[in-house]
Design a protein around this motif. Structure first.
Motif, PDB file in Angstrom:
ATOM      1  N   VAL A  56     -14.530  44.083  28.052  1.00 47.24           N
ATOM      2  CA  VAL A  56     -15.414  43.106  27.190  1.00 47.24           C
ATOM      3  C   VAL A  56     -15.735  41.643  27.701  1.00 47.24           C
ATOM      4  O   VAL A  56     -14.511  41.460  28.661  1.00 47.24           O
ATOM      5  CB  VAL A  56     -15.138  42.634  25.930  1.00 47.24           C
ATOM      6  N   GLU A  57     -16.855  40.806  27.867  1.00 48.04           N
ATOM      7  CA  GLU A  57     -16.416  39.014  28.423  1.00 48.04           C
ATOM      8  C   GLU A  57     -15.124  38.337  27.387  1.00 48.04           C
ATOM      9  O   GLU A  57     -15.343  38.617  26.317  1.00 48.04           O
ATOM     10  CB  GLU A  57     -17.679  38.511  28.484  1.00 48.04           C
ATOM     11  N   LEU A  58     -14.603  37.720  28.275  1.00 47.99           N
ATOM     12  CA  LEU A  58     -13.539  37.177  27.466  1.00 47.99           C
ATOM     13  C   LEU A  58     -14.236  36.345  26.487  1.00 47.99           C
ATOM     14  O   LEU A  58     -13.930  35.916  24.769  1.00 47.99           O
ATOM     15  CB  LEU A  58     -13.102  35.386  28.135  1.00 47.99           C
ATOM     16  N   ASP A  59     -15.662  35.434  26.223  1.00 54.88           N
ATOM     17  CA  ASP A  59     -15.744  34.997  25.249  1.00 54.88           C
ATOM     18  C   ASP A  59     -16.578  35.759  23.936  1.00 54.88           C
ATOM     19  O   ASP A  59     -16.274  35.145  23.028  1.00 54.88           O
ATOM     20  CB  ASP A  59     -17.388  33.924  25.874  1.00 54.88           C
ATOM     21  N   LYS A  60     -16.417  37.245  24.201  1.00 54.28           N
ATOM     22  CA  LYS A  60     -16.919  37.468  22.857  1.00 54.28           C
ATOM     23  C   LYS A  60     -15.633  37.637  22.492  1.00 54.28           C
ATOM     24  O   LYS A  60     -15.580  37.933  20.985  1.00 54.28           O
ATOM     25  CB  LYS A  60     -17.366  39.539  22.950  1.00 54.28           C
ATOM     26  N   LEU A  61     -14.467  36.740  22.051  1.00 49.66           N
ATOM     27  CA  LEU A  61     -13.325  37.284  21.422  1.00 49.66           C
ATOM     28  C   LEU A  61     -13.203  36.321  20.551  1.00 49.66           C
ATOM     29  O   LEU A  61     -13.245  35.844  19.698  1.00 49.66           O
ATOM     30  CB  LEU A  61     -11.936  37.972  22.494  1.00 49.66           C
ATOM     31  N   GLY A  62     -13.802  34.954  20.835  1.00 47.26           N
ATOM     32  CA  GLY A  62     -14.742  33.238  20.255  1.00 47.26           C
ATOM     33  C   GLY A  62     -12.672  32.908  19.986  1.00 47.26           C
ATOM     34  O   GLY A  62     -11.739  33.027  20.293  1.00 47.26           O
ATOM     35  N   ASP A  63     -13.203  33.213  19.018  1.00 49.41           N
ATOM     36  CA  ASP A  63     -11.338  31.600  18.145  1.00 49.41           C
ATOM     37  C   ASP A  63     -10.849  33.069  18.096  1.00 49.41           C
ATOM     38  O   ASP A  63      -9.864  32.832  17.692  1.00 49.41           O
ATOM     39  CB  ASP A  63     -11.722  30.966  17.022  1.00 49.41           C
ATOM     40  N   PRO A 106      -5.942  26.733  30.589  1.00 54.15           N
ATOM     41  CA  PRO A 106      -6.652  28.140  29.597  1.00 54.15           C
ATOM     42  C   PRO A 106      -7.761  27.061  28.495  1.00 54.15           C
ATOM     43  O   PRO A 106      -7.485  25.847  28.269  1.00 54.15           O
ATOM     44  CB  PRO A 106      -5.311  28.715  29.226  1.00 54.15           C
ATOM     45  N   ILE A 107      -8.250  28.510  28.247  1.00 45.75           N
ATOM     46  CA  ILE A 107      -9.014  27.640  26.568  1.00 45.75           C
ATOM     47  C   ILE A 107      -8.037  27.669  25.687  1.00 45.75           C
ATOM     48  O   ILE A 107      -8.669  27.397  24.640  1.00 45.75           O
ATOM     49  CB  ILE A 107     -10.031  28.956  26.457  1.00 45.75           C
TER      50      ILE A 107
END
Length: 392
Positions: A54-61, A331-332
């Protein structure tokens, strides 16, 4: 670092960092009177390499506390989570399909505190990126915080009071607890500040912990005469306590003073009451208190902090976990990813508007959590309306 395998580089960096932090590659053994010692046997740490489809962005908050994917991003290897004879550090690097990655660390807290973890991660970052030695060399020197030759408890330490019935009552909830995070930015802190009398001078974090303690106690709906506690985790490296520890000291250097009150008094009084209790206990912290607590550990053989309607908050806002750059940029998110039983952590995050604030995950039984969420909404529900009106 584009195109380079983060697992490979971080694993290699860890091997170099552990040369300087060699006790972390050993195992704890227990001596007389439950005294912990490190057997520097070079058994090493645990390292896990993983891939997520999965892409990391898909995890969101959801990567922020309480992170529902923690068991996947930091796998609990069977037999690795004890105190004696177990690995002292477990690290997992999880690669995502977008080339983003997550690094999870699980550390035996008997070895170091947040400052020590910050030192270790800073050294890891430097060595990954080509440095030959860390900019701050670690020192062990645990004798600097040893008990006195004749241990003597000279102060009151409510954080180690244990009321059996209250402990059992809380433990009966523990397998039913749920977690929710609450965000506090500048606007929320202004709302809280208005609940306190103008002559009560306090820091933002004193306001926040007092507010959360009161709201959490209201949500638990305890008998009025029940004793409740707020335990603070405070670094003693500051000048106020006169402890001159070397910059490279990475062991635990904190105290856990506790504030107590009857539940009825805490819930019925204005917020100023709770804030003044927090300020009072902090004003009584001194070198003697630290020595008394150190002696208590020896006399009572590493007692556990009380569970009796206790609420422990650790302020990790300035630990810098969200700023470590292993070569791929900041890191985000970086920080403790969940609360544990009665223990919560304040971590630095940005909300949807990009405003920096503190996020605190709290564990409570479902009914109490619903009440706490309602209190939060009622307290801060008008912020958006006020902002809209002020801009018209």
């Amino acid at each position: 670092m584009k195109g380079k395998d983060p697992a490979k580089f971080i694993k290699h960096g860890l091997s170099k960092t552990l040369v300087f932090y060699y006790p972390l590659a050993g195992r704890l053994i227990e001596g007389p009177n439950k005294k912990l010692m490190v057997n520097c046997n070079n058994e090493g740490i645990m390292f896990i390499e993983a891939d997520a489809n999965v892409e990391l962005d898909k995890l969101g908050d959801s990567i922020k506390p309480p992170c529902p994917y923690l068991d996947l991003l930091l796998h609990n290897v069977s037999g690795s989570d004890g105190i004696i004879g177990c690995p002292l550090l477990l690290v997992q690097v999880t690669r995502f399909t977008c080339a983003g990655f997550a690094v999870g660390f699980r550390l035996n807290h008997t070895m170091m505190d947040a400052y020590g973890i910050k030192m270790f991660l800073n050294a890891l970052s430097e060595l990954i990126q080509g440095a030959s030695t860390p900019s701050i060399l670690p020192v062990w020197q645990r004798h600097l915080l040893s008990a006195r030759s004749t241990p003597c408890i000279t102060c009151i330490h409510h954080e180690f009071d244990e009321q059996i019935e209250s402990k059992i009552a809380w433990e009966s909830f523990e397998d039913k607890l749920i977690q929710q995070s609450f965000f506090f930015g500048n606007e929320e802190m202004e709302v809280i500040k208005k609940q306190v009398s103008s002559n009560c001078k306090s820091t933002k974090f004193e306001l926040l912990v007092a507010f959360l303690w009161k709201c959490r106690t209201i949500a638990l709906d305890l008998p009025l005469e029940e004793i409740v506690r707020l335990t603070l985790l405070m670094n003693i490296r500051g000048k106020s306590l006169k402890f001159e520890l070397p910059p490279g000291y990475y062991g635990n250097a904190f105290i856990t003073p506790a504030i107590i009150s009857k539940a009825g008094l805490l819930c019925s009084n204005p917020l100023t009451y709770a804030v003044e209790l927090v300020k009072k206990v902090k004003d009584h912290l001194n070198e003697e208190y630290v020595k008394s607590m150190t002696d208590l550990m020896v006399i009572k053989g590493r007692p556990e902090i009380t569970k009796s309607w206790n609420f422990l908050i650790s302020d990790n806002r300035y630990a810098g976990f969200d700023e470590f750059d292993f070569g791929w940029g900041n890191p985000i998110f970086g920080g403790v990813t969940k609360a544990t039983s009665f223990i919560s952590f304040g971590v630095s995050v940005k909300n949807d508007k990009g405003e920096k604030g503190v996020l605190i995950a709290i564990s409570l039984p479902p009914l109490a959590m619903k009440t706490l969420q309602d209190i939060y909404k009622m307290t801060f529900t008008n912020i958006e309306q006020v902002n809209t009106i002020s801009k018209m």
